[in-house]
Design an enzyme around this catalytic site. Sequence first.
Site, PDB file in Angstrom:
ATOM      1  N   GLU A  49      34.489  38.235  44.244  1.00  0.00           N
ATOM      2  CA  GLU A  49      35.060  39.460  43.685  1.00  0.00           C
ATOM      3  C   GLU A  49      34.007  40.098  42.786  1.00  0.00           C
ATOM      4  OE1 GLU A  49      38.581  38.711  41.482  1.00  0.00           O
ATOM      5  OE2 GLU A  49      39.561  37.573  43.076  1.00  0.00           O
ATOM      6  N   ASP A  60      41.820  42.661  31.618  1.00  0.00           N
ATOM      7  CA  ASP A  60      40.687  41.787  31.329  1.00  0.00           C
ATOM      8  C   ASP A  60      40.718  41.241  29.910  1.00  0.00           C
ATOM      9  OD1 ASP A  60      39.742  42.320  33.863  1.00  0.00           O
ATOM     10  OD2 ASP A  60      38.552  44.039  33.213  1.00  0.00           O
TER      11      ASP A  60
END
Length: 258
Positions: A49, A60
């Site tokens: 990824e 995140d």
Amino acid sequence: MSKAAAAIDAAKAEGRSAFVGYLPAGYPDKETSIAAAIELVRGGADVIEIGIPYSDPVMDGPVIQQATTEVLARGFRISEVFEIVRAVTEATDAAVLVMTYYNLIDRMGAEEFARRLAEAGGAGAITPDLIPDEAADWIAATEKYGLDRVFLSAPTSTPERVARIAELSRGFVYGVSLMGVTGARDAVSDAAEKVVTAAKEAGAERVCVGLGVSTRAHVEEIGAYADGVIVGTALVAALRDGGPEAVGALAAELSGRA
């Protein structure tokens, strides 16, 4: 057949779950990020990824936020992502997906983004903030260019939503093991297996689990019921502290190849 599905199925044929590794595009610079991704594959990753830096990364955690903030500060441009994907796909056999908030795709245009990603050899994209109900343009573009589209299924997803995710994902379903942001944790959430079971019962052929995975024990635990195990923060921290070689070493440890 989808590139991600093929990679996951190849791992399954070897009697193991696929190892999926995340790294931010362009961190700490473009050439180093390419080298790190290549080392990640050498260490045992089946799927890569490549995260596109974004100014408001709601999913995140602090390690990835810090990395992407540094990349954006040096003047990162989306075109770098396609260059990185091309370099990694030319150097390895791994399926390479981008992970991006949908606003970045939408700004470029779904078809243009899909075309450029396909031309770079990319397998597809993971879109954490895009739900299937609002994905008509992206679904059409990925169908046109033969790309995987990975939607997320969470512990809080309704049965109706899980069914749509299972129906419209291509490659695999990304099973979110806990609510909150990414980051290494001491233990795997007990919700992870339930997320996998729900997606499978809804018709998903392949489910990979991420968020909080940071040790070989986590990989083995999740690999007992999931088709793939996704590691991000631990690899980004390794890149930060030790460069591409440290990424490769940690990948080998996590994948059981060390």
